[in-house]
Design a protein around this motif. Structure first.
Motif, PDB file in Angstrom:
ATOM      1  N   MET A   1      44.923  63.110  34.447  1.00  0.00           N
ATOM      2  CA  MET A   1      45.138  61.717  34.787  1.00  0.00           C
ATOM      3  C   MET A   1      44.572  60.853  33.667  1.00  0.00           C
ATOM      4  O   MET A   1      43.477  61.066  33.196  1.00  0.00           O
ATOM      5  CB  MET A   1      44.454  61.422  36.122  1.00  0.00           C
ATOM      6  N   SER A   2      45.339  59.867  33.263  1.00  0.00           N
ATOM      7  CA  SER A   2      44.902  58.920  32.244  1.00  0.00           C
ATOM      8  C   SER A   2      43.846  57.999  32.850  1.00  0.00           C
ATOM      9  O   SER A   2      43.659  57.946  34.052  1.00  0.00           O
ATOM     10  CB  SER A   2      46.084  58.081  31.758  1.00  0.00           C
ATOM     11  N   SER A   3      43.183  57.241  32.004  1.00  0.00           N
ATOM     12  CA  SER A   3      42.177  56.315  32.517  1.00  0.00           C
ATOM     13  C   SER A   3      42.649  54.877  32.340  1.00  0.00           C
ATOM     14  O   SER A   3      43.612  54.606  31.646  1.00  0.00           O
ATOM     15  CB  SER A   3      40.861  56.536  31.771  1.00  0.00           C
ATOM     16  N   ASP A   4      41.938  53.969  32.977  1.00  0.00           N
ATOM     17  CA  ASP A   4      42.200  52.534  32.845  1.00  0.00           C
ATOM     18  C   ASP A   4      43.630  52.133  33.180  1.00  0.00           C
ATOM     19  O   ASP A   4      44.185  51.234  32.556  1.00  0.00           O
ATOM     20  CB  ASP A   4      41.851  52.044  31.430  1.00  0.00           C
ATOM     21  N   GLY A   5      44.224  52.771  34.164  1.00  0.00           N
ATOM     22  CA  GLY A   5      45.548  52.370  34.603  1.00  0.00           C
ATOM     23  C   GLY A   5      46.681  52.705  33.656  1.00  0.00           C
ATOM     24  O   GLY A   5      47.781  52.224  33.831  1.00  0.00           O
ATOM     25  N   VAL A   6      46.424  53.525  32.641  1.00  0.00           N
ATOM     26  CA  VAL A   6      47.469  53.905  31.693  1.00  0.00           C
ATOM     27  C   VAL A   6      48.250  55.082  32.276  1.00  0.00           C
ATOM     28  O   VAL A   6      47.669  56.041  32.766  1.00  0.00           O
ATOM     29  CB  VAL A   6      46.863  54.281  30.319  1.00  0.00           C
ATOM     30  N   VAL A   7      49.574  54.985  32.204  1.00  0.00           N
ATOM     31  CA  VAL A   7      50.443  56.039  32.722  1.00  0.00           C
ATOM     32  C   VAL A   7      51.328  56.526  31.581  1.00  0.00           C
ATOM     33  O   VAL A   7      51.817  55.724  30.784  1.00  0.00           O
ATOM     34  CB  VAL A   7      51.334  55.511  33.874  1.00  0.00           C
TER      35      VAL A   7
ATOM     36  N   VAL B   1      53.567  61.217  37.874  1.00  0.00           N
ATOM     37  CA  VAL B   1      54.814  60.544  38.278  1.00  0.00           C
ATOM     38  C   VAL B   1      54.520  59.587  39.438  1.00  0.00           C
ATOM     39  O   VAL B   1      55.038  58.462  39.471  1.00  0.00           O
ATOM     40  CB  VAL B   1      55.911  61.566  38.646  1.00  0.00           C
ATOM     41  N   SER B   2      53.642  59.996  40.355  1.00  0.00           N
ATOM     42  CA  SER B   2      53.253  59.114  41.460  1.00  0.00           C
ATOM     43  C   SER B   2      52.563  57.865  40.924  1.00  0.00           C
ATOM     44  O   SER B   2      52.800  56.754  41.402  1.00  0.00           O
ATOM     45  CB  SER B   2      52.309  59.844  42.416  1.00  0.00           C
ATOM     46  N   ARG B   3      51.711  58.031  39.928  1.00  0.00           N
ATOM     47  CA  ARG B   3      51.049  56.892  39.298  1.00  0.00           C
ATOM     48  C   ARG B   3      52.081  56.001  38.610  1.00  0.00           C
ATOM     49  O   ARG B   3      51.936  54.772  38.594  1.00  0.00           O
ATOM     50  CB  ARG B   3      49.987  57.370  38.311  1.00  0.00           C
TER      51      ARG B   3
ATOM     52  N   GLY C   1      41.152  58.080  44.323  1.00  0.00           N
ATOM     53  CA  GLY C   1      41.435  59.495  44.104  1.00  0.00           C
ATOM     54  C   GLY C   1      42.918  59.769  43.914  1.00  0.00           C
ATOM     55  O   GLY C   1      43.711  58.854  43.692  1.00  0.00           O
ATOM     56  N   THR C   2      43.268  61.040  44.010  1.00  0.00           N
ATOM     57  CA  THR C   2      44.657  61.431  43.761  1.00  0.00           C
ATOM     58  C   THR C   2      45.575  60.939  44.879  1.00  0.00           C
ATOM     59  O   THR C   2      45.137  60.706  46.008  1.00  0.00           O
ATOM     60  CB  THR C   2      44.792  62.963  43.636  1.00  0.00           C
ATOM     61  N   ILE C   3      46.831  60.786  44.524  1.00  0.00           N
ATOM     62  CA  ILE C   3      47.842  60.304  45.469  1.00  0.00           C
ATOM     63  C   ILE C   3      48.474  61.511  46.154  1.00  0.00           C
ATOM     64  O   ILE C   3      49.145  62.317  45.505  1.00  0.00           O
ATOM     65  CB  ILE C   3      48.928  59.484  44.735  1.00  0.00           C
TER      66      ILE C   3
END
Length: 172
Positions: free
Chosen positions: A1-7, A50-52, A125-127
C-alpha cells in the motif's frame, strides 16, 4: 500500500474499469476487456490497491460534482443533495452490504469536506472485499448522477477515458 493517499496509476484505471463493467451501456466486448484489465491489475498490484483506486475516484467525482456542477446547473449541497441521494440508491444493488454504508458515507463526507479520500480511508486499515464492492457501486452512482445532470449518458466515461489517454501520452 502506498502512503499519503497515493494510488498506483494502473489501480485507478482498473477502478474505472470496474465502473465500465457495471455500466449496462458498455458494449459486451469492451466489458470483457475491462474485466480482463481489472484481473491483470489485481494480480500485479493487488485487490487492495484497486479498491483504493475506487476510493480515489469517488473523491474525484464527488469533488467535481460539488465544485462544478455538470451542465452548469445549480451547485449540489453535499449534505442535503449529493450524499443522501447516493446512499438512498445503494439498496438498489442487491449485493450492497448495508454494514458497509457507514464507511462509504465517511468517504463521501471526506470528499465533500475537501479531504484526501484515500488518506482518510487508509487510517482505518485495509478495505475488505464487501466494502470495496460498495465503493464500486458508489462510483457508479456518482457517474450516473453526473451523466443525468448533463442529460447525456456516457459523458463521464468519455471524459475519464480521455483523461487516461492524455496521461498515457504525457508519460511517453
Amino acid at each position: 500500500m502506498s502512503s499519503d493517499g497515493v494510488v498506483v496509476d494502473e489501480a485507478v484505471r482498473a477502478a474505472w474499469d470496474t465502473y465500465r463493467v457495471l455500466e449496462k451501456r458498455t458494449p459486451a466486448k469492451e466489458r470483457q476487456q475491462a474485466q480482463q484489465r481489472v484481473k491483470t491489475v489485481r494480480e500485479s498490484v493487488g485487490r487492495e490497491e484497486v479498491s483504493r483506486g475506487t476510493v480515489f475516484l469517488v473523491g474525484v467525482l464527488t469533488g467535481y460534482l460539488i465544485a462544478e456542477p455538470p451542465g452548469g446547473g445549480e451547485q449540489l449541497d453535499p449534505l442535503n443533495d449529493l450524499i443522501p441521494a447516493v446512499i438512498r440508491r445503494l439498496p438498489s444493488f442487491e449485493m450492497a452490504d448495508p454494514e458497509q454504508v457507514p464507511m462509504v458515507t465517511g468517504v463521501l463526507m471526506a470528499a465533500a469536506m475537501g479531504m484526501d479520500t484515500v488518506a482518510w480511508r487508509d487510517r482505518f486499515g485495509t478495505i475488505p472485499p464487501k466494502e470495496a464492492m460498495v465503493h464500486g457501486f458508489v462510483l457508479w452512482l456518482l457517474a450516473d448522477l453526473f451523466d443525468s445532470m448533463v442529460d447525456k449518458p456516457g459523458t463521464i466515461d468519455q471524459l475519464m477515458r480521455e483523461t487516461f489517454e492524455t496521461m498515457d501520452t504525457s508519460e511517453g
